[in-house]
Write an enzyme that holds these catalytic residues in place. Structure first.
Site, PDB file in Angstrom:
ATOM      1  N   HIS A   1      14.407  -3.819 -11.104  1.00  0.00           N
ATOM      2  CA  HIS A   1      15.784  -4.239 -10.822  1.00  0.00           C
ATOM      3  C   HIS A   1      15.906  -4.899  -9.448  1.00  0.00           C
ATOM      4  O   HIS A   1      16.913  -4.753  -8.754  1.00  0.00           O
ATOM      5  CB  HIS A   1      16.749  -3.051 -10.902  1.00  0.00           C
ATOM      6  CG  HIS A   1      16.773  -2.383 -12.241  1.00  0.00           C
ATOM      7  ND1 HIS A   1      17.444  -2.904 -13.331  1.00  0.00           N
ATOM      8  CD2 HIS A   1      16.196  -1.239 -12.679  1.00  0.00           C
ATOM      9  CE1 HIS A   1      17.284  -2.114 -14.365  1.00  0.00           C
ATOM     10  NE2 HIS A   1      16.528  -1.100 -14.012  1.00  0.00           N
TER      11      HIS A   1
ATOM     12  N   ASN B   1      21.676   0.231 -18.724  1.00  0.00           N
ATOM     13  CA  ASN B   1      21.288  -1.146 -19.001  1.00  0.00           C
ATOM     14  C   ASN B   1      22.298  -1.793 -19.938  1.00  0.00           C
ATOM     15  O   ASN B   1      23.274  -1.170 -20.339  1.00  0.00           O
ATOM     16  CB  ASN B   1      19.888  -1.197 -19.635  1.00  0.00           C
ATOM     17  CG  ASN B   1      18.781  -0.875 -18.653  1.00  0.00           C
ATOM     18  OD1 ASN B   1      18.871  -1.203 -17.475  1.00  0.00           O
ATOM     19  ND2 ASN B   1      17.738  -0.238 -19.130  1.00  0.00           N
TER      20      ASN B   1
END
EC number: 1.11.1.6
Length: 517
Positions: free
Chosen positions: A78, A150
């Site tokens: 990320h 997510n």
């Protein structure tokens, strides 16, 4: 044949940020880090005009030393992302299942939110085929709640011991330092539990059009507890109020070259235009009795709960209406952990969640320091109704009052922090018993739900697209045994799916495979 037309980039608010700053600010006196006004910022001190630099040029030494330390370690996953601030409003009463004050109807809570890609580095393109991180920090009256998930309701693996291996396979080859399709598909071929997520990744959903046009999920199963100490299992769904939009692969590749920060700018510009993106929070609740009767493990991160069997229940609405003042301070230093939950929201036995409860907080200690919770954007006391009282002390970059003269040990007779109501704040208790072992779960029905997704959720065009997307990437594999094994795994989802992949890849028809034991 004419070349396909490409999207054109029109100037947006982000392109005018500096001119707008110029209009509203006056030039101020330049200083050193310790506040001394500087008379020259373009020339170092030297012995004569061509002589060596002097160590006594402390302004230069301070500046270069600070510059050398300007970047904190990049997130392992990320790393590339953008974020903003806003508000969550609880619009519906769910007090029958959860006592958390953040869900009291009418309550408004400030939020910070970060979107991201997963596998790419900080400079990678926003439009790569990759899952998107969807992380929300709520500054509630009972401390921080980090809903960290997510844009997909499931994940690649169900056991945290495999997480590091999965991420390694998506990163760079340790010899060549290049992305390697052999690694990606070799991991998949040997871990069919990733089938559900791979199908979603290579479907049209695999490349969202920016950050504003996608759903978000808490992904894991969590526990909710009400004020009677009753509990249910729950999944969080953040449904996008904007139209869901995905990028076609050709457009995504064009943007990767011409506008790699496409999603970051789109988010900034939309908020600057007051076109505020929003998401509506829904939950799915499952009683413990229902969970025990499911044909699959309800704490398996590769599985979903059927919305027909467990319908969505509305909770509230999140709106992003404020861009960060400074990206590094408020977004790069923004730190999340699913371990941060207020009373009424707790962890489930989900193995991946259990692993994340430790790893997220631990990586923030490494990345931005032991006192990362004192950084304003992470500080629970951003909510003025919260006062943090712990026996945690000292450490680098401790900018707090460090609890002054308060005793630093528990228990004590000197009015140090103490438990005021055990009954009100104790976590929900559950009875668990079993033999300690490394229980195998690799072969726990890896195909039923992916088969539903492929045959029932996707239409004919969606199935064609997923095949073409997979073929394009599988053709980059130079090891044909890797290709054959991946196709053999996918044949377990649907016979025609496997045969069509084999035909397009010019390999023998696949034989279905199971895991090696």
């Amino acid at each position: 044949m004419a070349a396909p037309s490409q999207p054109t980039k029109e100037p947006g608010p982000a392109d005018f940020q500096l001119p707008e700053f110029k209009k509203s600010h006056k030039t101020e006196q330049l200083t050193t880090g310790w506040g001394r006004p500087l008379g020259d910022r373009a020339n170092v001190q030297t012995v004569g005009p061509r002589g060596p630099v002097l160590l006594q040029d402390v302004a230069y030494i301070e500046d270069i030393a600070r510059f050398d330390r300007e970047r904190v370690p990049e997130r392992v996953v990320h790393a590339k992302g953008g974020g903003a601030f806003g508000v969550f409003e609880a619009t519906d009463d769910i007090s029958d299942v959860c006592k958390a004050k953040v869900f009291k109807k009418g309550t408004q809570t400030r939020v910070a939110m970060r979107f991201s890609t997963v596998a790419g580095e900080s400079g990678s393109a926003d439009s790569n085929r990759d899952p998107r991180g969807f992380a929300i920090k709520m500054y509630t009256d009972e401390g921080i709640w980090d809903c960290v998930g997510n844009n997909t309701p499931i994940f690649f693996v169900r056991d945290p011991f495999l997480f590091q291996m999965f991420i390694h396979s998506q990163k760079r080859n340790p010899k060549t330092h290049l992305k390697d399709a052999n690694m990606v598909w070799d991991f998949f071929g040997n871990n069919p539990q990733a089938t559900h997520q791979f199908l979603i990744l290579y479907s049209d959903r695999g490349i969202p059009d920016g950050f504003r046009h996608m759903h978000g999920y808490g992904s894991h199963t969590f526990k909710m507890v009400n004020d009677k100490n009753d509990f249910v299992w729950v999944k969080f769904h953040w449904r996008c109020d904007q139209k869901i939009k995905n990028l076609e692969p050709k457009t995504a590749k064009f943007l990767a070259g011409e506008q790699p920060d496409y999603a970051l700018q789109d988010l900034f510009d939309s908020i600057a235009r007051k076109d505020y993106p929003s998401w509506t929070l829904y939950i799915q609740t499952v009683t413990d009795a229902q969970a025990k009767n499911l044909p699959y493990n309800p704490f398996d991160l590769t599985k979903i709960f059927s919305q027909k069997e467990f319908p969505l229940r509305k909770v509230g609405k999140l709106t992003l209406n404020e861009n960060p003042e400074n990206y590094f301070t408020q977004i790069e230093q923004l730190a999340f952990s699913p371990a941060n939950m207020p009373p009424g929201i707790e962890a489930s036995p989900d193995k991946m969640l259990q692993g994340r409860l430790f790893s997220y907080t631990d990586t923030q200690r490494h990345r931005i320091g032991a006192n990362f919770m004192l950084i304003p954007v992470n500080n629970p006391e951003t909510n003025k109704n919260v006062k943090v009282c712990t026996y945690q002390r000292d450490g680098p970059m401790n900018t707090s009052h460090n609890y002054g003269g308060c005793p630093n040990y528990y228990r004590n007779e000197f009015h140090g922090p103490d438990v005021t109501s055990r009954q009100a704040h104790l976590e929900h208790a559950m009875y668990e018993v079993g033999m300690t072992d490394r229980y195998q779960s690799e072969d726990d029905d890896n195909y039923t739900q992916p088969r539903v997704f492929y045959t029932q959720v996707l239409d004919d065009q969606g199935r064609k697209n997923i095949i073409n997307n997979m073929v394009e990437h599988l053709e980059q594999c130079t090891d044909k045994e890797v290709v054959k094994r991946a196709v053999a795994v996918l044949a377990n989802v649907d016979d025609d799916f496997g045969r069509t992949l084999a035909q397009k890849l010019k390999i023998d028809p696949p034989k279905k495979v199971r895991l090696r034991k």
